[in-house]
Each structure stands twice: as structure tokens, then as C-alpha cells.
Design a protein around this motif. Sequence first.
Motif, mmCIF file in Angstrom:
data_model
loop_
_atom_site.group_PDB
_atom_site.id
_atom_site.type_symbol
_atom_site.label_atom_id
_atom_site.label_comp_id
_atom_site.label_asym_id
_atom_site.label_seq_id
_atom_site.Cartn_x
_atom_site.Cartn_y
_atom_site.Cartn_z
ATOM 1 N N LEU A 65 2.139 3.392 -5.517
ATOM 2 C CA LEU A 65 2.361 3.704 -4.111
ATOM 3 C C LEU A 65 3.548 4.646 -3.973
ATOM 4 N N VAL A 66 3.369 5.675 -3.182
ATOM 5 C CA VAL A 66 4.452 6.599 -2.870
ATOM 6 C C VAL A 66 5.081 6.056 -1.590
ATOM 7 N N ASP A 67 6.130 5.237 -1.771
ATOM 8 C CA ASP A 67 6.771 4.567 -0.644
ATOM 9 C C ASP A 67 8.278 4.478 -0.863
ATOM 10 N N LYS A 68 8.953 3.632 -0.112
ATOM 11 C CA LYS A 68 10.417 3.490 -0.199
ATOM 12 C C LYS A 68 10.841 2.406 -1.182
ATOM 13 N N GLY A 69 9.932 1.960 -2.017
ATOM 14 C CA GLY A 69 10.266 0.971 -3.037
ATOM 15 C C GLY A 69 10.797 -0.324 -2.453
ATOM 16 N N GLY A 70 11.950 -0.755 -2.941
ATOM 17 C CA GLY A 70 12.548 -2.022 -2.528
ATOM 18 C C GLY A 70 12.937 -2.092 -1.062
ATOM 19 N N LYS A 71 12.919 -0.965 -0.367
ATOM 20 C CA LYS A 71 13.284 -0.940 1.057
ATOM 21 C C LYS A 71 12.090 -1.191 1.979
ATOM 22 N N GLU A 72 10.907 -1.308 1.415
ATOM 23 C CA GLU A 72 9.719 -1.561 2.239
ATOM 24 C C GLU A 72 9.711 -3.012 2.718
ATOM 25 N N PRO A 73 9.219 -3.262 3.927
ATOM 26 C CA PRO A 73 9.227 -4.633 4.459
ATOM 27 C C PRO A 73 8.374 -5.605 3.648
ATOM 28 N N TYR A 74 7.377 -5.120 2.960
ATOM 29 C CA TYR A 74 6.507 -5.989 2.161
ATOM 30 C C TYR A 74 7.043 -6.228 0.749
ATOM 31 N N HIS A 75 8.135 -5.574 0.396
ATOM 32 C CA HIS A 75 8.622 -5.672 -0.986
ATOM 33 C C HIS A 75 9.031 -7.095 -1.378
ATOM 34 N N GLY A 76 9.713 -7.796 -0.501
ATOM 35 C CA GLY A 76 10.173 -9.142 -0.821
ATOM 36 C C GLY A 76 9.052 -10.086 -1.218
ATOM 37 N N ALA A 77 7.888 -9.873 -0.634
ATOM 38 C CA ALA A 77 6.750 -10.747 -0.924
ATOM 39 C C ALA A 77 6.160 -10.494 -2.306
ATOM 40 N N VAL A 78 6.353 -9.273 -2.854
ATOM 41 C CA VAL A 78 5.693 -8.939 -4.121
ATOM 42 C C VAL A 78 6.663 -8.657 -5.264
ATOM 43 N N CYS A 79 7.959 -8.723 -5.016
ATOM 44 C CA CYS A 79 8.931 -8.382 -6.058
ATOM 45 C C CYS A 79 8.883 -9.388 -7.206
ATOM 46 N N THR A 80 8.817 -10.634 -6.886
ATOM 47 C CA THR A 80 8.851 -11.657 -7.933
ATOM 48 C C THR A 80 7.495 -12.320 -8.172
ATOM 49 N N GLU A 81 6.521 -12.009 -7.326
ATOM 50 C CA GLU A 81 5.208 -12.628 -7.463
ATOM 51 C C GLU A 81 4.137 -11.659 -6.977
ATOM 52 N N ASP A 82 3.163 -11.365 -7.815
ATOM 53 C CA ASP A 82 2.065 -10.490 -7.415
ATOM 54 C C ASP A 82 1.290 -11.129 -6.272
ATOM 55 N N LYS A 83 0.811 -10.283 -5.346
ATOM 56 C CA LYS A 83 0.069 -10.783 -4.186
ATOM 57 C C LYS A 83 -1.185 -9.942 -3.975
ATOM 58 N N PRO A 84 -2.253 -10.585 -3.508
ATOM 59 C CA PRO A 84 -3.432 -9.811 -3.118
ATOM 60 C C PRO A 84 -3.065 -8.929 -1.918
ATOM 61 N N ALA A 85 -3.578 -7.704 -1.896
ATOM 62 C CA ALA A 85 -3.239 -6.788 -0.815
ATOM 63 C C ALA A 85 -4.357 -5.775 -0.597
ATOM 64 N N THR A 86 -4.345 -5.209 0.590
ATOM 65 C CA THR A 86 -5.225 -4.107 0.947
ATOM 66 C C THR A 86 -4.331 -2.922 1.264
ATOM 67 N N VAL A 87 -4.619 -1.772 0.644
ATOM 68 C CA VAL A 87 -3.802 -0.575 0.842
ATOM 69 C C VAL A 87 -4.715 0.581 1.229
ATOM 70 N N THR A 88 -4.327 1.280 2.290
ATOM 71 C CA THR A 88 -5.054 2.455 2.744
ATOM 72 C C THR A 88 -4.127 3.658 2.654
#
Length: 109
Positions: A65-88
Motif C-alpha cells: 500500500l502506498v500510504d502514510k505507514g504507521g500514521k494511518e488510522p488502521y495501522h494500530g489494528a494490523v501492526c502486531t496482528e494480521d487482519k482480514p481487510a478489503t482495499v480499493t
Amino acid sequence: MLRVLLMGVCIVGLLGVSHVLADDKAETKTLKGTLTCTKCALKETKACGHALIVKQDGKEIKYYLVDKGGKEPYHGAVCTEDKPATVTGKVVEKNNKRYIEAPKVEVQK
């Protein structure tokens, strides 16, 4: 000499235009997979970033993903644990890697 210089400038200009047009042709896709941290889980980067791992035809395909990395609001949810997600977003390929530009991310809980 002047002709050679002008031809060089024209060629560089045309290459630049073709690169821009190629980026405009990037296809917007919606992908479902597992969102993970490129630093903490994949150990591929020095700073936190995101990758979506999609299973397709028995293979795992990684989209960065070309994003803001650790500054994204969803980062905390996936930093230490992989999560199912939908990306467009716009899917492009550079240097034999797949990227999602301008990603819209929905993490499932």
C-alpha cells in the motif's frame, strides 16, 4: 549540434508523457485479503508500512500500500496482528512488485 540537443529534449519529453499515460491507465480494483505490517510482521522495511496479501489461484500475491505507514488510522489494528481487510485503489506494478495507490482500507474486526 542544436538539432541533436533538440531531439534529445523531445525524446525525454515523450518518455515522460508515456510514463504519465501509463500511470493513468492503472486499474482501480477492490481486493480482499490479509492486511499486515511490512516492518513488524514481514520484516521487509525499517519503518511500519502495509501490505495486503491476497490468495489467488493457490498463490499468495503481495500488494504494497502506498500510504502514510504507521500514521494511518488502521495501522494500530494490523501492526502486531494480521487482519482480514478489503482495499480499493489503483493497482500498479513497479520493479516487479505490485502496489496499491490511493488505497481505501476497510479492516474487518
